[in-house]
Scaffold this motif. Structure first.
Motif, PDB file in Angstrom:
ATOM      1  N   ASN A 123       0.825  -1.223   0.000  1.00  0.00           N
ATOM      2  CA  ASN A 123       0.000   0.000   0.000  1.00  0.00           C
ATOM      3  C   ASN A 123       0.858   1.271   0.000  1.00  0.00           C
ATOM      4  OD1 ASN A 123      -2.134  -1.692   0.218  1.00  0.00           O
ATOM      5  ND2 ASN A 123      -2.742  -1.144   2.306  1.00  0.00           N
ATOM      6  N   GLU A 138       2.208   1.789  -3.503  1.00  0.00           N
ATOM      7  CA  GLU A 138       1.148   2.256  -4.403  1.00  0.00           C
ATOM      8  C   GLU A 138       0.736   3.693  -4.098  1.00  0.00           C
ATOM      9  OE1 GLU A 138      -1.846  -0.827  -4.448  1.00  0.00           O
ATOM     10  OE2 GLU A 138      -0.401  -2.223  -5.334  1.00  0.00           O
ATOM     11  N   ALA A 139       0.778   4.057  -2.806  1.00  0.00           N
ATOM     12  CA  ALA A 139       0.427   5.443  -2.438  1.00  0.00           C
ATOM     13  C   ALA A 139       1.400   6.415  -3.103  1.00  0.00           C
ATOM     14  CB  ALA A 139       0.454   5.612  -0.918  1.00  0.00           C
ATOM     15  N   VAL A 164       3.176   5.814  -5.918  1.00  0.00           N
ATOM     16  CA  VAL A 164       2.930   5.785  -7.369  1.00  0.00           C
ATOM     17  C   VAL A 164       1.685   6.614  -7.720  1.00  0.00           C
ATOM     18  CG1 VAL A 164       2.240   4.258  -9.277  1.00  0.00           C
ATOM     19  CG2 VAL A 164       4.117   3.589  -7.765  1.00  0.00           C
ATOM     20  N   ASN A 165       0.660   6.527  -6.870  1.00  0.00           N
ATOM     21  CA  ASN A 165      -0.591   7.236  -7.163  1.00  0.00           C
ATOM     22  C   ASN A 165      -0.534   8.734  -6.843  1.00  0.00           C
ATOM     23  OD1 ASN A 165      -1.790   4.884  -8.013  1.00  0.00           O
ATOM     24  ND2 ASN A 165      -2.576   4.348  -5.987  1.00  0.00           N
ATOM     25  N   ALA A 166       0.457   9.152  -6.047  1.00  0.00           N
ATOM     26  CA  ALA A 166       0.527  10.563  -5.642  1.00  0.00           C
ATOM     27  C   ALA A 166       1.100  11.420  -6.763  1.00  0.00           C
ATOM     28  CB  ALA A 166       1.415  10.698  -4.408  1.00  0.00           C
ATOM     29  N   THR A 167       0.700  12.688  -6.776  1.00  0.00           N
ATOM     30  CA  THR A 167       1.325  13.638  -7.705  1.00  0.00           C
ATOM     31  C   THR A 167       2.206  14.583  -6.894  1.00  0.00           C
ATOM     32  OG1 THR A 167      -0.205  15.497  -7.561  1.00  0.00           O
ATOM     33  CG2 THR A 167      -0.881  13.644  -8.951  1.00  0.00           C
ATOM     34  N   ASP A 226       0.700  16.495  -3.849  1.00  0.00           N
ATOM     35  CA  ASP A 226       0.065  15.774  -2.739  1.00  0.00           C
ATOM     36  C   ASP A 226       0.837  15.758  -1.425  1.00  0.00           C
ATOM     37  OD1 ASP A 226      -2.179  15.222  -4.215  1.00  0.00           O
ATOM     38  OD2 ASP A 226      -1.315  13.399  -5.084  1.00  0.00           O
ATOM     39  N   ASN A 250      -3.076  12.896   3.854  1.00  0.00           N
ATOM     40  CA  ASN A 250      -4.117  11.884   4.088  1.00  0.00           C
ATOM     41  C   ASN A 250      -5.057  12.448   5.157  1.00  0.00           C
ATOM     42  OD1 ASN A 250      -2.916  11.462   6.605  1.00  0.00           O
ATOM     43  ND2 ASN A 250      -1.831   9.610   5.965  1.00  0.00           N
ATOM     44  N   ASN A 265       6.366   6.463 -11.089  1.00  0.00           N
ATOM     45  CA  ASN A 265       5.223   5.834 -11.757  1.00  0.00           C
ATOM     46  C   ASN A 265       5.307   4.322 -11.826  1.00  0.00           C
ATOM     47  OD1 ASN A 265       4.078   8.410 -12.513  1.00  0.00           O
ATOM     48  ND2 ASN A 265       5.813   8.568 -13.909  1.00  0.00           N
ATOM     49  N   ASP A 266       6.325   3.748 -11.186  1.00  0.00           N
ATOM     50  CA  ASP A 266       6.475   2.292 -11.266  1.00  0.00           C
ATOM     51  C   ASP A 266       7.126   1.761  -9.998  1.00  0.00           C
ATOM     52  OD1 ASP A 266       8.983   3.316 -11.577  1.00  0.00           O
ATOM     53  OD2 ASP A 266       9.448   2.294 -13.450  1.00  0.00           O
TER      54      ASP A 266
END
Ligand SMILES: Cc1cc2nc3c(=O)[nH]c(=O)nc-3n(C[C@H](O)[C@H](O)[C@H](O)COP(=O)(O)O)c2cc1C
Length: 322
Positions: free
Chosen positions: A212, A215-216, A218-221, A224, A241, A295-296
């Motif tokens: 998690n 992934e957090a 990878v998903n953040a810009t 954030d 968060n 991104n990966d």
């Protein structure tokens, strides 16, 4: 690539993994060192000298390359057993120590006598000059972008690195916002001899943290992250968060009256819950703006190989063609 940093630490690539609480375990440190960089075990995550000795021994089983131990000096009512931790580092023959936080002058003689190279993490030019004057071998210059504690000056790396280059004689690495071959070439252009990464190394297959967390990131810009604890002069850059929003609401409401006790729920003891259990709303955890470039979730070996080949390509194909 040969630089003053690869020479100083006896490593192949000028890439360092900075100490990270509840992330910098033997698995990650060994993976980075095996890939030709300098991996780092986070001393205070282990807490006691015995546990640190055990973690160093585990790391030695996984790599025969040089690695470092991070010692973060924090103001504390019950300080960790720093002399005990340092004794284990020396006894185990660890070649490099990354210091951070307070001025490490008190502990330098023991480290230097043992032949250990010391790289001190600094968020300002004046602290870097101080680190040089007390005998540190190198500095890790952490810009305002960085995950964790960027200090209180808010100077980004495009200014901080060339300023450090103007003032320092010892080599330094760029830290904060570093992600790839572009970062490495830019850091070298600004005067650094390599780069240090935190956030980017968390989103790798080798980082021993919950999926998690990876992934957090990878998903953040890049939009954030948030700065917290500014009024306590302990600014930390964290991923936003629910807990962080709650904390910031308290900061807004209490202003200069805010005390550390007011935000204990959001900051105390949250790292194991986030990093190991993957409970992402458990509290505030350090993360850099560089999440926007992640991104990966590659292996550390692939990440470092890609950084080096991208850097090579930029230098040989792009820059030399201008
Ligand atoms: C989750 C996390 C925990 C960290 N913990 C520590 C720490 O315990 N001690 C320390 O000196 N730096 C710590 N840092 C800072 C990193 O070593 C490094 O300087 C920083 O992450 C660089 O910025 P970047 O995240 O943009 O790469 C931490 C950073 C992160 C992201």
């Amino acid at each position: 690539m040969k630089t003053k940093i690869t020479e100083l630490f006896g490593i192949e690539h000028p890439i360092i993994q900075g100490g990270m609480h509840h992330v910098g375990f033997a698995e990650l440190a060994a993976a980075v060192s095996n890939a030709g960089g300098l991996g780092t075990i986070t001393g205070l995550t282990q807490g006691t000298p015995e546990k640190l000795a055990n973690e160093i021994a585990r790391c030695k089983e996984m790599t025969d390359k040089p690695f470092a131990v991070n010692l973060t000096f924090l103001p504390s009512l019950t300080p960790p057993d720093y002399p005990g931790l340092i004794k284990e580092i020396i006894d185990a023959g660890v070649p490099v120590v990354e210091t951070a936080g307070r001025n490490p002058a008190e502990y330098l003689p023991a480290l230097k006598e043992a032949g250990i190279k010391v790289i001190h993490k600094c968020t300002s030019v004046r602290h870097s000059i101080k680190a040089q004057s007390i005998g540190c071998d190198a500095v890790s210059v952490d810009g305002f972008e960085c995950g964790g504690h960027p200090g209180e000056d808010d100077i980004p790396n495009f200014i901080l690195l060339p300023r450090a280059a103007e003032e320092l004689e010892i080599p330094f690495v760029a830290s904060g916002g570093m992600a790839d071959g572009r970062s490495l070439v830019a850091a070298m252009a600004l005067g650094a001899e390599g780069m240090n990464m935190g956030t980017r190394f968390i989103a790798t297959q080798d980082a021993p943290v919950h999926q998690n967390v990876k992934e957090a990131i990878v998903n953040a810009t890049e939009l954030d992250t948030r700065l917290i604890m500014r009024s306590l002069t302990n600014t930390e850059r964290v991923l936003n968060n629910e807990a962080v929003e709650r904390l910031m609401e308290k900061e807004k409401r209490l202003g200069d009256d805010l005390k550390f006790e007011d935000i204990l729920d959001e900051v105390a003891g949250v790292y194991p819950k986030i990093m190991h259990e993957g409970t992402m709303e458990a509290g505030a955890w350090s993360c850099g703006m560089v999440a926007g470039l992640v991104n990966d979730i590659p292996t550390v070996q692939d990440l470092i190989n890609n950084i080096m080949s991208q850097a090579d390509e930029i230098i040989k194909l792009r820059l030399q063609n201008f």
